[in-house]
Design a protein around this motif. Structure first.
Motif, PDB file in Angstrom:
ATOM      1  N   ASP A  72      -3.919  -6.453   5.891  1.00 31.65           N
ATOM      2  CA  ASP A  72      -2.567  -6.486   6.533  1.00 31.65           C
ATOM      3  C   ASP A  72      -2.148  -5.767   7.737  1.00 31.65           C
ATOM      4  O   ASP A  72      -1.216  -5.906   8.289  1.00 31.65           O
ATOM      5  CB  ASP A  72      -1.807  -6.900   5.482  1.00 31.65           C
ATOM      6  N   ALA A  73      -3.042  -4.706   8.013  1.00 27.64           N
ATOM      7  CA  ALA A  73      -2.889  -3.945   9.139  1.00 27.64           C
ATOM      8  C   ALA A  73      -3.067  -4.738  10.432  1.00 27.64           C
ATOM      9  O   ALA A  73      -2.484  -4.703  11.300  1.00 27.64           O
ATOM     10  CB  ALA A  73      -3.678  -2.542   9.237  1.00 27.64           C
ATOM     11  N   LEU A  74      -3.644  -5.824  10.479  1.00 26.82           N
ATOM     12  CA  LEU A  74      -3.742  -6.867  11.422  1.00 26.82           C
ATOM     13  C   LEU A  74      -3.333  -8.004  11.390  1.00 26.82           C
ATOM     14  O   LEU A  74      -2.752  -8.313  10.169  1.00 26.82           O
ATOM     15  CB  LEU A  74      -5.324  -7.331  11.461  1.00 26.82           C
ATOM     16  N   ASP A  75      -2.544  -8.706  12.336  1.00 24.85           N
ATOM     17  CA  ASP A  75      -1.912  -9.681  12.149  1.00 24.85           C
ATOM     18  C   ASP A  75      -2.726 -10.968  11.728  1.00 24.85           C
ATOM     19  O   ASP A  75      -3.915 -11.429  12.124  1.00 24.85           O
ATOM     20  CB  ASP A  75      -1.313 -10.086  13.575  1.00 24.85           C
ATOM     21  N   LYS A  76      -2.125 -11.648  10.667  1.00 23.12           N
ATOM     22  CA  LYS A  76      -2.588 -12.804  10.030  1.00 23.12           C
ATOM     23  C   LYS A  76      -4.291 -12.606   9.583  1.00 23.12           C
ATOM     24  O   LYS A  76      -5.035 -13.160   9.503  1.00 23.12           O
ATOM     25  CB  LYS A  76      -3.082 -14.100  11.205  1.00 23.12           C
ATOM     26  N   CYS A  77      -4.224 -11.747   8.714  1.00 22.78           N
ATOM     27  CA  CYS A  77      -5.415 -11.395   8.000  1.00 22.78           C
ATOM     28  C   CYS A  77      -5.233 -10.822   6.669  1.00 22.78           C
ATOM     29  O   CYS A  77      -5.382  -9.741   6.030  1.00 22.78           O
ATOM     30  CB  CYS A  77      -6.048  -9.841   8.646  1.00 22.78           C
ATOM     31  N   LYS A  78      -4.030 -11.719   6.035  1.00 28.14           N
ATOM     32  CA  LYS A  78      -3.746 -11.537   4.442  1.00 28.14           C
ATOM     33  C   LYS A  78      -3.799 -12.782   3.910  1.00 28.14           C
ATOM     34  O   LYS A  78      -3.070 -13.520   4.396  1.00 28.14           O
ATOM     35  CB  LYS A  78      -2.473 -10.671   4.416  1.00 28.14           C
ATOM     36  N   ALA A  79      -4.401 -12.855   2.486  1.00 23.94           N
ATOM     37  CA  ALA A  79      -3.764 -14.120   1.660  1.00 23.94           C
ATOM     38  C   ALA A  79      -3.231 -13.518   0.288  1.00 23.94           C
ATOM     39  O   ALA A  79      -2.712 -14.345  -0.382  1.00 23.94           O
ATOM     40  CB  ALA A  79      -5.178 -14.787   1.189  1.00 23.94           C
ATOM     41  N   GLY A  80      -3.384 -12.234   0.100  1.00 25.45           N
ATOM     42  CA  GLY A  80      -2.949 -11.886  -1.072  1.00 25.45           C
ATOM     43  C   GLY A  80      -2.654 -10.236  -1.188  1.00 25.45           C
ATOM     44  O   GLY A  80      -2.614  -9.579  -0.240  1.00 25.45           O
ATOM     45  N   GLY A  81      -2.602  -9.677  -2.529  1.00 24.18           N
ATOM     46  CA  GLY A  81      -2.169  -8.228  -2.543  1.00 24.18           C
ATOM     47  C   GLY A  81      -3.253  -7.414  -1.948  1.00 24.18           C
ATOM     48  O   GLY A  81      -3.040  -6.282  -1.572  1.00 24.18           O
ATOM     49  N   MET A  82      -4.726  -7.786  -1.839  1.00 20.03           N
ATOM     50  CA  MET A  82      -5.657  -7.063  -1.448  1.00 20.03           C
ATOM     51  C   MET A  82      -5.338  -6.523   0.076  1.00 20.03           C
ATOM     52  O   MET A  82      -5.648  -5.407   0.492  1.00 20.03           O
ATOM     53  CB  MET A  82      -7.102  -7.745  -1.304  1.00 20.03           C
ATOM     54  N   GLY A  83      -4.972  -7.137   0.884  1.00 22.65           N
ATOM     55  CA  GLY A  83      -4.385  -7.222   2.199  1.00 22.65           C
ATOM     56  C   GLY A  83      -3.475  -6.079   2.327  1.00 22.65           C
ATOM     57  O   GLY A  83      -3.635  -5.065   3.091  1.00 22.65           O
TER      58      GLY A  83
END
Length: 514
Positions: A12-23
């Motif tokens: 999630d440091a990158l834009d649009k690269c997260k689906a859950g808590g791992m990001g």
């Protein structure tokens, strides 16, 4: 200076690269490590989009399926820059975006088929980049969930990557239920197809239930130097066999986990939360942000199938925009899956009982999320029939921030929960949480101190306890304002910092002293 490489499917440091808590974890832990003066590199797949505007650092050449593959390593710009921290993506045309968070594929006929293909290419490209020293010198490789564990197979069994054995490998389990199981043979998405000339020990790689398959979650547990679960209580849970739905434990991998524990390789370290550099929401915009999100979704082609429902939700919310505000808001923000809402899906009557308790105090329940089609349908039906249930069936960062800021009680009835970040975010805003007493929720919410928790020996006991505990929370809110304010205050004062967590990472996982 220690040098780290984080390998994951989300960041999630990158834009649009997260689906859950791992990001969130892959965003925050490298920042904390970098702040201590150590050097961190983070690499994720590009999903055919994240490499755009990046800087091409290296073209990577490697063998898969008896064929030569070429992938590209890009350095990319994060949302926020931090010293000692660099972000990368791997681009290859076959590493495509999926439908879940524009990251994962959902293959109902053959689970993990498409994801196995793309994460195999990803891991092979990362191994080649490490071999070429594209990230510079390294000491520690920290992998996250099954998407990255093939690195362990490559360094163990592929002669070209023997040099990778010099590093220390850490494996973090974020969701033990999703294991990346694929056949050894006779399938395009099989080990034999992708590694036709490699000899390996099936016994070290196989799934105990399906002996003709590799289990990539098990590979991470068996072949890494240290294994981490994202809370202490979840570590204890997964050492026991699952007995669903009353108890979700080791999901068939409890023997591997016990062995890792006996060998001193398994650690339960609680995830942290941010208390600085957070997106600041403005109070009073909850309903406006809801309507704004709904109008945006109504214009999107892929939301057409539920446009009637989005309009129905908008009509409900307009009442509150006009000024007829509810006096109490209970809320949830989550992916709509069995893990998060099994109790509601199986016992919708219990949720209706909760809505009735809210009615007594002129309260509403706001749920935001997308997920499994049958779960979405359950909540849409409940919304059509209950005026005080506001279901915003989409994703909006602004609206999520408003919900966390303006709720009175946060509801998290997870069937199991490795850690959970939502309860931490709610507590950070001074919202008491009502949670199932399991995994990381047990470690973060204390009944009648910082929130409310329910439990029971049988499924029926748990459902009864869930409704009764909700009733207790409403009763305290209505009739004992001093106690309610004390619980609020204690919830807000809780600090689950990454500094504390990463101290334990250094001691137990990285074998370094801070």
């Amino acid at each position: 200076m220690n040098k780290f490489l984080f390998v994951a499917a989300e960041n999630d440091a990158l834009d649009k690269c997260k689906a859950g808590g791992m990001g969130d974890v892959v965003r925050d832990v490298p920042r904390e490590i970098a702040s201590r003066g150590d050097r961190v590199h983070v690499v994720v797949p590009s999903y055919s989009r994240l490499h755009q505007n990046g800087i091409l650092l290296s073209t990577l050449k490697f063998e898969l399926r008896g064929t030569t593959y070429f992938a590209e390593l890009y350095e990319v710009t994060p949302k926020k820059e931090f010293e000692n921290l660099t972000h990368y993506v791997i681009h290859h045309p076959e590493i495509e975006a999926g439908e879940i968070g524009h990251i994962y594929h959902d293959d109902p006929e053959e689970p993990f088929y498409t994801d196995f293909l793309k994460f195999t290419i990803f891991c092979a490209a990362v191994a080649e980049a490490m071999k070429k020293n594209a990230f510079g010198e390294l000491d520690i490789v920290h992998m996250h969930d099954w998407h990255s564990s093939l690195l362990l197979f490559l360094k163990e069994y592929v002669p070209a990557y023997k040099s990778l054995q010099q590093y220390r490998y850490i494996y973090s389990i974020h969701n033990l239920a999703i294991q990346g199981i694929r056949p050894f043979e006779n399938n395009y998405a099989s080990m034999q197809n992708w590694f036709p000339d490699i000899e390996f020990d099936k016994g070290r790689l196989m799934d105990y239930r399906y002996n003709d398959c590799i289990n990539l979650m098990a590979v991470g547990i068996r072949l890494s130097d240290a294994v981490q679960t994202v809370s202490p209580s979840y570590k204890e849970d997964i050492l026991q066999p699952s007995a669903p739905p009353e108890f979700i434990g080791g999901e068939g991998l409890e023997n591997d986990l016990r062995k890792a524990n006996d060998e001193g390789r398994l650690f339960g370290i609680l995830n942290g939360s941010n208390y600085a550099n957070i997106r600041a929401a403005e109070k009073g915009l909850l309903y406006r942000n809801t309507v704004s999100a709904l109008f945006k979704w109504l214009q999107e082609e892929d939301k057409k199938y539920k446009s009637d429902f989005l309009a129905h939700t908008g009509e409900k919310v307009m009442e509150y925009v006009k000024g007829n505000r509810p006096k109490f808001i209970a809320s949830s923000v989550a992916r709509l899956t069995e893990q998060k809402f099994y109790f509601v899906k199986r016992s919708p009557g219990a949720f209706v009982a909760i809505l009735k308790k809210l009615e007594e105090i002129d309260g509403v329940f706001m749920l935001l999320g997308t997920g499994a089609p049958d779960y979405e349908e359950t909540f849409r039906e409940l919304s059509y029939h209950h005026k005080n249930f506001i279901f915003t069936n989409g994703q909006s960062e602004d609206l999520i921030d408003s919900i966390y800021l303006e709720s009175d009680l946060y509801f998290m009835p997870s069937l199991f929960e490795p850690c959970g970040i939502s309860q931490m975010l709610a507590m950070r805003n001074g919202n008491p949480c009502l949670v199932h007493n399991t995994g990381g929720l047990k470690d973060t919410v204390k009944h009648l101190e910082t929130g409310f928790s329910f439990d029971g020996d049988t499924y029926d006991d748990k459902i009864r306890s869930m409704v009764d505990t909700f009733g207790l929370a409403i009763d305290i809110y209505r009739n004992d304002k001093p106690q309610w304010k004390t619980i609020q205050k204690k919830a807000k004062a809780m600090r689950f910092t990454w500094q504390k967590s990463v101290d334990k990472y250094y001691k137990h996982l990285y074998h370094m002293h801070t």
